[in-house]
Design a protein around this motif. Structure first.
Motif, PDB file in Angstrom:
ATOM      1  N   UNK A  98       0.817  -1.219   0.000  1.00 27.97           N
ATOM      2  CA  UNK A  98       0.000   0.000   0.000  1.00 27.97           C
ATOM      3  C   UNK A  98       0.854   1.274   0.000  1.00 27.97           C
ATOM      4  N   UNK A  99       1.982   1.237  -0.712  1.00 27.33           N
ATOM      5  CA  UNK A  99       2.848   2.411  -0.849  1.00 27.33           C
ATOM      6  C   UNK A  99       2.585   3.076  -2.196  1.00 27.33           C
ATOM      7  N   UNK A 100       2.786   4.342  -2.248  1.00 31.54           N
ATOM      8  CA  UNK A 100       2.458   5.111  -3.448  1.00 31.54           C
ATOM      9  C   UNK A 100       3.477   4.912  -4.568  1.00 31.54           C
ATOM     10  N   UNK A 101       2.999   5.057  -5.784  1.00 31.47           N
ATOM     11  CA  UNK A 101       3.856   5.098  -6.974  1.00 31.47           C
ATOM     12  C   UNK A 101       3.892   6.505  -7.558  1.00 31.47           C
ATOM     13  N   UNK A 102       3.365   7.482  -6.822  1.00 34.99           N
ATOM     14  CA  UNK A 102       3.328   8.866  -7.292  1.00 34.99           C
ATOM     15  C   UNK A 102       4.731   9.341  -7.655  1.00 34.99           C
ATOM     16  N   UNK A 103       4.806  10.150  -8.706  1.00 40.15           N
ATOM     17  CA  UNK A 103       6.080  10.641  -9.253  1.00 40.15           C
ATOM     18  C   UNK A 103       7.013   9.499  -9.620  1.00 40.15           C
ATOM     19  N   UNK A 104       6.441   8.332  -9.929  1.00 40.21           N
ATOM     20  CA  UNK A 104       7.195   7.143 -10.328  1.00 40.21           C
ATOM     21  C   UNK A 104       8.169   6.688  -9.240  1.00 40.21           C
ATOM     22  N   UNK A 105       7.667   6.624  -8.011  1.00 35.35           N
ATOM     23  CA  UNK A 105       8.475   6.188  -6.872  1.00 35.35           C
ATOM     24  C   UNK A 105       8.782   4.703  -6.961  1.00 35.35           C
ATOM     25  N   UNK A 146       4.182  17.161  -6.165  1.00 38.42           N
ATOM     26  CA  UNK A 146       4.907  16.933  -7.418  1.00 38.42           C
ATOM     27  C   UNK A 146       6.419  16.841  -7.216  1.00 38.42           C
ATOM     28  N   UNK A 147       6.888  16.961  -5.998  1.00 41.12           N
ATOM     29  CA  UNK A 147       8.328  16.928  -5.701  1.00 41.12           C
ATOM     30  C   UNK A 147       8.791  15.484  -5.463  1.00 41.12           C
ATOM     31  N   UNK A 148      10.064  15.223  -5.758  1.00 45.27           N
ATOM     32  CA  UNK A 148      10.656  13.920  -5.484  1.00 45.27           C
ATOM     33  C   UNK A 148      12.132  14.085  -5.152  1.00 45.27           C
ATOM     34  N   UNK A 149      12.701  13.025  -4.576  1.00 51.15           N
ATOM     35  CA  UNK A 149      14.145  12.951  -4.414  1.00 51.15           C
ATOM     36  C   UNK A 149      14.599  11.583  -4.896  1.00 51.15           C
ATOM     37  N   UNK A 150      15.830  11.531  -5.389  1.00 52.84           N
ATOM     38  CA  UNK A 150      16.441  10.293  -5.861  1.00 52.84           C
ATOM     39  C   UNK A 150      17.844  10.198  -5.302  1.00 52.84           C
ATOM     40  N   UNK A 151      18.269   8.969  -5.036  1.00 53.81           N
ATOM     41  CA  UNK A 151      19.649   8.684  -4.665  1.00 53.81           C
ATOM     42  C   UNK A 151      20.102   7.504  -5.518  1.00 53.81           C
ATOM     43  N   UNK A 152      21.249   7.642  -6.168  1.00 53.36           N
ATOM     44  CA  UNK A 152      21.803   6.595  -7.019  1.00 53.36           C
ATOM     45  C   UNK A 152      23.225   6.258  -6.587  1.00 53.36           C
TER      46      UNK A 152
END
Length: 180
Positions: A98-105, A146-152
């Motif tokens: 039940x976690x979101x996929x918003x902003x392609x998470x 509409x904000x997101x963060x990514x770590x690679x």
């Protein structure tokens, strides 16, 4: 009364474009790191793959024998082109929990190519034309609508076309962005 109706119409139009909880979508984005700013587009291919294209301005590279350096001059950043393919491998687990996929998470594995155009005129040290080929693992999470963060985290091969040197180094990327 007209203003009230206009606000309701605008709200309903945006809510109809909202991403549902259990799907990924192709989106435009703008994102920043400590060393660059870029804009581009995520193209959804199938259920879990994204092809990402982008252009940006940021730090330049200089690859030497057993060395690699980066430099950023705010008055004249170096332009670059970037493309990547990412596989989001935990989509079903996110839906089941039940976690979101918003902003392609999600969590992803990917490959990326970035071509930095370089600039030998403005710097005391030369910043050359460099192709960075990278394999990475990453996470992307949404916050604030509409904000997101990514770590690679990954490993990259740096090919300098001006000095003809190549080097391999570990990489880390931290991004904050917005989707459209």
């Amino acid at each position: 009364m007209r203003n009230c109706i206009l606000v309701i119409v605008v709200f309903l139009s945006f809510s109809s474009l909202a991403q549902t909880k259990d799907e990924y979508k192709s989106k435009f984005f703008a994102q920043t790191t400590f060393m660059s700013v870029e804009a581009g587009r995520d193209f959804l291919v199938g259920n879990n793959f994204f092809v990402q294209t982008g252009v940006g301005l940021g730090a330049g590279y200089d690859v030497g024998y057993n060395s690699m350096s980066m430099a950023l001059k705010f008055s004249k950043p170096i332009p670059y082109l970037k493309g990547s393919v990412d596989w989001y491998y935990n989509k079903n687990n996110r839906i089941d929990k039940n976690r979101t996929l918003a902003n392609n998470s999600g969590n992803y594995l990917g490959i990326q190519a970035k071509y930095s155009f370089g600039d030998n005129d403005e710097y005391s040290t030369s910043l050359n034309r460099v192709l960075v080929s990278e394999a990475h693992w990453g996470i992307k999470r949404t916050f604030g609508g509409v904000m997101y963060y990514k770590v690679q985290l990954g490993v990259a091969h740096f090919k300098d076309y001006d000095t003809t040197y190549t080097e391999v180094y570990p990489t880390i990327g931290m991004f904050i962005g917005v989707t459209f």
